[in-house]
Design a protein around this motif. Structure first.
Motif, PDB file in Angstrom:
ATOM      1  N   ILE A  69      -4.776   4.552  -5.016  1.00 35.45           N
ATOM      2  CA  ILE A  69      -5.398   5.166  -3.835  1.00 35.45           C
ATOM      3  C   ILE A  69      -6.622   4.364  -3.405  1.00 35.45           C
ATOM      4  N   ASP A  70      -7.394   3.910  -4.378  1.00 37.45           N
ATOM      5  CA  ASP A  70      -8.595   3.130  -4.041  1.00 37.45           C
ATOM      6  C   ASP A  70      -8.244   1.809  -3.351  1.00 37.45           C
ATOM      7  N   GLN A  71      -7.063   1.290  -3.644  1.00 44.12           N
ATOM      8  CA  GLN A  71      -6.649   0.052  -2.959  1.00 44.12           C
ATOM      9  C   GLN A  71      -6.494   0.261  -1.455  1.00 44.12           C
ATOM     10  N   LEU A  72      -6.290   1.516  -1.047  1.00 43.98           N
ATOM     11  CA  LEU A  72      -6.153   1.797   0.398  1.00 43.98           C
ATOM     12  C   LEU A  72      -7.449   1.472   1.150  1.00 43.98           C
ATOM     13  N   ASP A  73      -8.566   1.362   0.429  1.00 44.60           N
ATOM     14  CA  ASP A  73      -9.833   1.007   1.067  1.00 44.60           C
ATOM     15  C   ASP A  73      -9.789  -0.398   1.677  1.00 44.60           C
ATOM     16  N   GLN A  74      -8.817  -1.195   1.245  1.00 43.58           N
ATOM     17  CA  GLN A  74      -8.682  -2.545   1.816  1.00 43.58           C
ATOM     18  C   GLN A  74      -8.104  -2.503   3.236  1.00 43.58           C
ATOM     19  N   LEU A  75      -7.564  -1.351   3.630  1.00 43.73           N
ATOM     20  CA  LEU A  75      -6.966  -1.232   4.976  1.00 43.73           C
ATOM     21  C   LEU A  75      -8.039  -0.982   6.025  1.00 43.73           C
ATOM     22  N   PRO A  76      -7.823  -1.418   7.266  1.00 40.83           N
ATOM     23  CA  PRO A  76      -8.791  -1.156   8.347  1.00 40.83           C
ATOM     24  C   PRO A  76      -8.657   0.284   8.857  1.00 40.83           C
ATOM     25  N   LEU A  77      -9.197   1.223   8.078  1.00 37.86           N
ATOM     26  CA  LEU A  77      -8.984   2.647   8.388  1.00 37.86           C
ATOM     27  C   LEU A  77      -9.977   3.209   9.411  1.00 37.86           C
ATOM     28  N   ASP A  78     -10.990   2.420   9.797  1.00 36.99           N
ATOM     29  CA  ASP A  78     -11.971   2.927  10.765  1.00 36.99           C
ATOM     30  C   ASP A  78     -11.271   3.378  12.047  1.00 36.99           C
ATOM     31  N   GLY A  79     -11.518   4.608  12.462  1.00 35.85           N
ATOM     32  CA  GLY A  79     -10.945   5.107  13.715  1.00 35.85           C
ATOM     33  C   GLY A  79      -9.487   5.528  13.615  1.00 35.85           C
ATOM     34  N   VAL A  80      -8.913   5.434  12.408  1.00 37.69           N
ATOM     35  CA  VAL A  80      -7.496   5.811  12.253  1.00 37.69           C
ATOM     36  C   VAL A  80      -7.407   7.291  11.879  1.00 37.69           C
ATOM     37  N   GLU A  81      -6.621   8.047  12.641  1.00 45.73           N
ATOM     38  CA  GLU A  81      -6.447   9.471  12.350  1.00 45.73           C
ATOM     39  C   GLU A  81      -5.281   9.685  11.399  1.00 45.73           C
ATOM     40  N   PRO A  82      -5.280  10.798  10.655  1.00 43.85           N
ATOM     41  CA  PRO A  82      -4.151  11.072   9.756  1.00 43.85           C
ATOM     42  C   PRO A  82      -2.838  11.186  10.533  1.00 43.85           C
ATOM     43  N   ASP A  83      -1.747  10.830   9.836  1.00 41.56           N
ATOM     44  CA  ASP A  83      -0.409  10.914  10.427  1.00 41.56           C
ATOM     45  C   ASP A  83       0.418  11.807   9.512  1.00 41.56           C
ATOM     46  N   GLN A 113      -2.932   9.913   4.227  1.00 48.00           N
ATOM     47  CA  GLN A 113      -2.314  10.251   5.522  1.00 48.00           C
ATOM     48  C   GLN A 113      -2.785   9.307   6.629  1.00 48.00           C
ATOM     49  N   ARG A 114      -4.001   8.789   6.500  1.00 52.53           N
ATOM     50  CA  ARG A 114      -4.487   7.814   7.499  1.00 52.53           C
ATOM     51  C   ARG A 114      -3.821   6.455   7.263  1.00 52.53           C
ATOM     52  N   ARG A 139      -0.998   6.057   6.062  1.00 55.35           N
ATOM     53  CA  ARG A 139       0.396   6.235   6.477  1.00 55.35           C
ATOM     54  C   ARG A 139       0.611   5.776   7.925  1.00 55.35           C
ATOM     55  N   ARG A 140      -0.332   6.073   8.793  1.00 47.22           N
ATOM     56  CA  ARG A 140      -0.190   5.677  10.200  1.00 47.22           C
ATOM     57  C   ARG A 140      -0.092   4.149  10.309  1.00 47.22           C
ATOM     58  N   LEU A 141      -0.967   3.442   9.600  1.00 42.48           N
ATOM     59  CA  LEU A 141      -0.955   1.974   9.682  1.00 42.48           C
ATOM     60  C   LEU A 141       0.328   1.407   9.070  1.00 42.48           C
ATOM     61  N   LYS A 145      -7.002  10.052   3.091  1.00 39.97           N
ATOM     62  CA  LYS A 145      -6.935   8.585   3.109  1.00 39.97           C
ATOM     63  C   LYS A 145      -5.458   8.149   3.103  1.00 39.97           C
ATOM     64  N   GLY A 202      -0.056   3.637  -3.002  1.00 39.49           N
ATOM     65  CA  GLY A 202      -1.287   4.420  -2.870  1.00 39.49           C
ATOM     66  C   GLY A 202      -1.111   5.589  -1.912  1.00 39.49           C
ATOM     67  N   HIS A 217       0.815  -1.221   0.000  1.00 41.19           N
ATOM     68  CA  HIS A 217       0.000   0.000   0.000  1.00 41.19           C
ATOM     69  C   HIS A 217       0.850   1.274   0.000  1.00 41.19           C
TER      70      HIS A 217
END
Lengths: 470, 60
Positions: free
Chosen positions: B39-53, A356-357, A359-361, A354, A308, A305
């Motif tokens: 970028i759309d592939q990032l939707d596969q990540l568990p982003l719920d509750g994750v804040e920007p870094d 930047q978020r 990125r954290r993971l 998206k 992306g 990822h």
């Protein structure tokens, strides 16, 4: 020709301090070599000949009087032409930026304070936005490892890679947003250090993407990179991302034993590289194993990822920065750069966040693996230098866009901010250089520098010189 | 003709009248498609509750 231009940063500083060579003699030899060869290499945008010689005379006077101006007393250095140097224009490789900078950027000020002499400004991909290193305004630098075919020098710090590899400067500063220090290092057989995000000030350096940009040196040895990082690192209030972390003695720690260090060979990246790169990087892992390191295979589940996250952040930030300039100077941009900047107009704020978020993971994923090993080992690139005109490259039995291939293994660590070091590790059958990448924990540059230095003590790859081209 | 699956999804969101007066439109769209796909592939990540870094490491 003189051997002086082939001396390294540390070697020169020691020889000058011991009065074995004079700064003026060194500067004259370096300028003579540039004069003779750079018409073909095109690594410089501007050379400050008289000014550099005058500064060398002051350095010589001080050395004769027994004064030491700093760790880099009398050493000639050059910077990518997006570093502000007072009184000279920062072109960023473009044709329309012509206003002289009012002051030195922090990195240049620190180099000068350490006694280094700024010899000139180096060629680059326009606005640092391209891994090939092309420049239609100033001419594309010639990769010195092939005298007959114009191959990609690598970008965006193309002039820095070519000048260091061809003996036209012992150290060239570069910038790295998706690999722009490490890519030319890999294609030109130099060392390239992208420090941790926040380790080296970006103040006064023309930005590409604020939260991905890193400044760092290209040199011929890891020892020289350590010496330069020691001068550059440290908090700078002029850069809001600058860190207050303590600066260790990088040079002093270089010789510490590497026995017992745990090296994680990143299997996903090795498997995606061309077979000759795979073989070479596995051989390098054997060298580290022979030095007493423990090499184990590791995986980064979220590495795929990286593209992306990198695309969303880089293109959004670059698009935002360039928008006003594009409206005013649109026709003066190179078409390839202008086209990529236009992509930003199709991205939403949600796309950016998206990235930047994610990125954290992704950063946490890398941190987790680096909790088990002391550093990661990967190829720097999946390929050697392609011809300049190549838009596609062969990686084993598959085809890939050349531009995409060049940043495959580097951009992830701009997203995560971890320090990464490119080190020469072999050559193809055609005589083109190959490179390995060491990635460390945040602010632990000392560990990857120590490993890279130990590797160079055990191998000769970095000592190879390209054929001179007059 | 390159399929513009990801681009078409966003087409409705684009500002009306974006004036891209360039002969390179096809190249720009192809490049955009590739970027959006990644970028759309990032939707596969568990982003719920994750804040920007934003990677601001200024505090040690």
């Amino acid at each position: 020709m003189s051997e002086l231009p082939w001396m390294g940063v540390v070697e020169l500083a020691r020889a000058i301090a011991a009065k074995k060579v004079s700064p003026v003699e060194v500067m004259r030899a370096q300028l003579a070599r540039i004069e003779k060869l750079d018409g073909r290499f095109k690594s410089y945008i501007s050379v400050f000949g008289e000014q550099a010689l005058e500064t060398a005379r002051h350095a010589e006077k001080a050395a004769t009087a027994g004064q030491r101006l700093g760790a880099l007393h009398g050493v000639p250095v050059a910077v990518k032409d997006l570093y502000d140097v007072q009184g000279t224009p920062t072109t960023a490789g473009s044709r329309f930026l012509k206003t002289p900078a009012q002051r030195d950027c922090t990195a240049v000020a620190r180099l000068r304070a350490a006694g280094a002499i700024i010899l000139g400004k180096l060629n680059m991909h326009e606005f640092a936005f391209g891994p090939e290193g092309i420049n239609e305004h100033f001419g594309t630098p010639w990769n010195p490892w092939d005298t007959s075919t114009h191959r990609m020098p690598g970008g965006s710090s193309s002039g820095s890679g070519v000048a260091v590899a061809a003996g036209l400067i012992p150290m060239g500063m570069g910038s790295d947003t998706g690999g722009s220090i490490r890519i030319p290092s890999a294609l030109c057989n130099t060392v390239g250090l992208k420090p941790t995000y926040g380790r080296v000030s970006r103040a006064g350096i023309w930005p590409l993407a604020w939260s991905l940009d890193h400044a760092g040196p290209l040199t011929r040895s890891v020892e020289d990179a350590a010496a330069v990082l020691g001068v550059l690192a440290g908090h700078d209030p002029a850069d809001p991302s600058s860190s207050g972390h303590a600066v260790p003695d990088y040079l002093g720690q270089l010789a510490a034993p590497v026995r017992g260090l745990r090296v994680g060979l990143l299997t996903e990246y090795v498997a995606e590289a061309d077979p000759v790169v795979q073989t070479t990087v596995r051989a390098a892992a054997q060298v580290l194993d022979g030095l007493g390191c423990t090499v184990e295979e590791v995986k980064l589940p979220l590495a795929r990822h990286g593209a992306g996250a990198s695309f969303s952040i880089l293109i959004s930030e670059a698009g935002a920065f360039h928008d006003p300039l594009m409206r005013k100077h649109g026709t003066e941009y190179s078409p390839d750069v202008f086209r990529r900047l236009l992509v930003a107009r199709f991205l939403s704020a949600g796309d950016y966040l998206k990235g930047q978020r994610a990125r954290r993971l992704i950063r946490e994923d890398v941190d987790k693996v680096l909790g088990r090993v002391d550093c990661l080992l990967t190829p720097t690139l999946p390929i050697a230098a392609p011809p300049l005109t190549a838009t596609e490259v062969d990686i084993g039995d598959r085809k890939e866009s050349a531009r995409f291939a060049l940043t495959m293994f580097t951009r992830l660590f701009n997203v995560t901010g971890h320090p990464a070091l490119a080190v020469p590790c072999g050559f193809t059958g055609e005589g083109l250089p190959l490179s390995l990448q060491l990635v460390g924990r945040a602010f632990e540059e000392a560990t990857i520098l120590r490993l890279g230095h130990a590797f160079q003590q055990a191998t000769e790859w970095h000592r190879h010189r390209p054929t001179d081209m007059g | 003709m390159v399929p513009f699956e990801h681009l078409e999804r966003r087409a409705a969101d684009l500002l009306v009248g974006v004036a891209l007066t360039t002969p390179d439109m096809q190249a720009i769209l192809a490049q955009t498609e590739r970027v959006l796909a990644a970028i759309d592939q990032l939707d596969q990540l568990p982003l719920d509750g994750v804040e920007p870094d934003f990677l601001n490491r200024s505090q040690p």
